[in-house]
Design a protein around this motif. Sequence first.
Motif, short mmCIF file in Angstrom:
data_model
loop_
_atom_site.label_atom_id
_atom_site.label_comp_id
_atom_site.label_asym_id
_atom_site.label_seq_id
_atom_site.Cartn_x
_atom_site.Cartn_y
_atom_site.Cartn_z
N MET A 1 0.83 -1.21 0.00
CA MET A 1 0.00 0.00 0.00
C MET A 1 0.86 1.26 0.00
O MET A 1 0.57 2.24 -0.68
CB MET A 1 -0.96 0.00 1.21
N GLY A 2 1.95 1.24 0.76
CA GLY A 2 2.88 2.38 0.76
C GLY A 2 3.53 2.57 -0.60
O GLY A 2 3.69 3.69 -1.09
N SER A 3 3.92 1.45 -1.24
CA SER A 3 4.52 1.52 -2.57
C SER A 3 3.52 2.06 -3.59
O SER A 3 3.87 2.87 -4.46
CB SER A 3 5.02 0.15 -3.01
N LEU A 4 2.28 1.62 -3.48
CA LEU A 4 1.24 2.10 -4.38
C LEU A 4 1.00 3.60 -4.18
O LEU A 4 0.87 4.36 -5.15
CB LEU A 4 -0.06 1.32 -4.15
N GLY A 5 0.97 4.05 -2.94
CA GLY A 5 0.80 5.48 -2.66
C GLY A 5 1.94 6.31 -3.19
O GLY A 5 1.75 7.40 -3.75
N LEU A 6 3.17 5.82 -3.06
CA LEU A 6 4.34 6.52 -3.59
C LEU A 6 4.28 6.59 -5.11
O LEU A 6 4.55 7.64 -5.71
CB LEU A 6 5.62 5.82 -3.14
#
Length: 118
Positions: free
Chosen positions: A45-50
């Motif tokens: 989820m963090g990678s997707l947000g970035l």
Amino acid sequence: MTTHRRWILWGGATFGLALVGLGSYFAYIGLEQADKLASVLGFFMGSLGLAISILVALLPRSNNTPDNPPASGGTVPSTTLDGPSADSEPGNHLSNIQVHGPSAIINGNHGRQNNRFG
């Protein structure tokens, strides 16, 4: 109920049900496995947000405003101010500022409100 409010309501309800379902699943598989799974989900989820934030930063911005927006009572031509004006305060230097649309000088305060709250 408007369509926009309906979308917000359904989106919130769906998100709430997803959280309840995920919490129930975590309780079912146990604390150790839930911790590992939550770490992996958090990474993705963090990678997707970035990735989304980088994509949005790289996309060209569209300017949907007209060149000379209409003012109340007619159109106001665009004005360009170069350098400090004679009535500017000390240390207040204006350069390369374009003003589009209506502007007002109220009681000599250059748009600042003249009341006990401002």
